[in-house]
Design a protein around this motif. Structure first.
Motif, PDB file in Angstrom:
ATOM      1  N   LYS A  19      42.304  45.074  35.033  1.00 20.32           N
ATOM      2  CA  LYS A  19      40.913  45.104  35.463  1.00 20.32           C
ATOM      3  C   LYS A  19      40.000  45.696  34.389  1.00 20.32           C
ATOM      4  O   LYS A  19      38.806  45.371  34.326  1.00 20.32           O
ATOM      5  CB  LYS A  19      40.786  45.908  36.763  1.00 20.32           C
ATOM      6  CG  LYS A  19      41.441  45.244  37.969  1.00 20.32           C
ATOM      7  CD  LYS A  19      41.341  46.131  39.204  1.00 20.32           C
ATOM      8  CE  LYS A  19      39.904  46.411  39.553  1.00 20.32           C
ATOM      9  NZ  LYS A  19      39.781  47.231  40.784  1.00 20.32           N
ATOM     10  N   GLN A  20      40.569  46.528  33.535  1.00 23.35           N
ATOM     11  CA  GLN A  20      39.798  47.140  32.447  1.00 23.35           C
ATOM     12  C   GLN A  20      39.789  46.272  31.191  1.00 23.35           C
ATOM     13  O   GLN A  20      39.209  46.655  30.180  1.00 23.35           O
ATOM     14  CB  GLN A  20      40.387  48.513  32.134  1.00 23.35           C
ATOM     15  CG  GLN A  20      40.242  49.502  33.289  1.00 23.35           C
ATOM     16  CD  GLN A  20      41.011  50.790  33.065  1.00 23.35           C
ATOM     17  OE1 GLN A  20      41.779  50.905  32.100  1.00 23.35           O
ATOM     18  NE2 GLN A  20      40.811  51.773  33.944  1.00 23.35           N
ATOM     19  N   ASP A  67      36.960  41.690  36.078  1.00 22.34           N
ATOM     20  CA  ASP A  67      35.972  42.739  36.356  1.00 22.34           C
ATOM     21  C   ASP A  67      35.706  42.906  37.846  1.00 22.34           C
ATOM     22  O   ASP A  67      35.259  43.973  38.286  1.00 22.34           O
ATOM     23  CB  ASP A  67      34.647  42.424  35.649  1.00 22.34           C
ATOM     24  CG  ASP A  67      34.780  42.474  34.136  1.00 22.34           C
ATOM     25  OD1 ASP A  67      35.702  43.159  33.656  1.00 22.34           O
ATOM     26  OD2 ASP A  67      33.975  41.822  33.437  1.00 22.34           O
ATOM     27  N   THR A  68      35.968  41.859  38.611  1.00 21.47           N
ATOM     28  CA  THR A  68      35.632  41.901  40.039  1.00 21.47           C
ATOM     29  C   THR A  68      36.867  41.895  40.938  1.00 21.47           C
ATOM     30  O   THR A  68      36.736  41.794  42.163  1.00 21.47           O
ATOM     31  CB  THR A  68      34.734  40.699  40.408  1.00 21.47           C
ATOM     32  OG1 THR A  68      35.419  39.474  40.084  1.00 21.47           O
ATOM     33  CG2 THR A  68      33.422  40.762  39.660  1.00 21.47           C
TER      34      THR A  68
END
Length: 205
Positions: A19-20, A67-68
């Motif tokens: 996610k990062q 990112d989401t």
């Protein structure tokens, strides 16, 4: 801490790093889960190219929407469920009747939709080919939902909670489905291959 807990923690860490935007973590997730996803997808569709395309689309989606992405406690269950949905959607353009069967495991029909090529996860060290064939035939005659639950539990190694997530069921419902499946198999095999059921009894928790 046992191996399963360590594995879940590692998966959670990799998911957070994905996610990062960590591509190394993303590649690790792919390597760790690709074969599991491919094997499962091929139980739903015999079209291996379709399965491979769906897996590729799934991982592309994950990277492009990293990112989401929501936080995920059990990565493999999330991936299996996502692939299941993608394969079903692809099949809907080819055979709606087949899709209806997939989406209605609760009907517990006795078709051959969810099939097995090997049952080594159930027979372990049993070398008797006659036993293997009889067990394979018995499993193939179980209702679809029971066959899928057995595959996820004894072949893919998912917990009740993870199976519930994949199959959109309550945890207790999963336990009930597996109990009925094992009862059916015991009726046929408890006298013939007691070793099989000693193994099953040890792995139901």
């Amino acid at each position: 801490m046992d191996g399963k807990k360590k594995s879940k923690i590692l998966e959670s860490n990799l998911w957070r790093e994905l996610k990062q935007g960590d591509r190394t973590a993303f590649n690790s997730i792919i390597r760790s889960h690709y074969q599991l996803l491919f094997n499962y997808g091929c139980k739903i569709s015999k079209d291996q190219s379709l399965v491979e395309d769906c897996i590729q689309e799934l991982f592309i989606y994950l990277w492009e929407h990293r990112d989401t992405l929501a936080d995920v406690n059990v990565v493999r269950a999330y991936l299996i469920k996502s692939l299941r949905r993608r394969v079903i959607n692809q099949l809907s353009t080819k055979d709606q009747k087949l899709v209806d069967r997939v989406e209605n495991f609760a009907a517990e029909t006795k078709g051959n939709f969810f099939s097995f090529s090997h049952e080594k996860f159930l027979i372990d060290n049993e070398n008797n080919k006659a036993v293997q064939e009889k067990l394979k035939a018995a499993i193939s005659n179980l209702p679809d939902r029971q066959r899928e639950a057995i595959y996820l539990k004894y072949y893919s190694g998912l917990s009740y909670e993870e199976i519930a997530q994949v199959m959109d069921m309550e945890k207790q419902s999963v336990a009930n489905v597996l109990r009925r499946a094992l009862l059916s198999l015991r009726t046929l095999f408890s006298l013939f291959v007691p070793m099989v059921f000693r193994y099953l009894n040890q792995t139901q928790a």
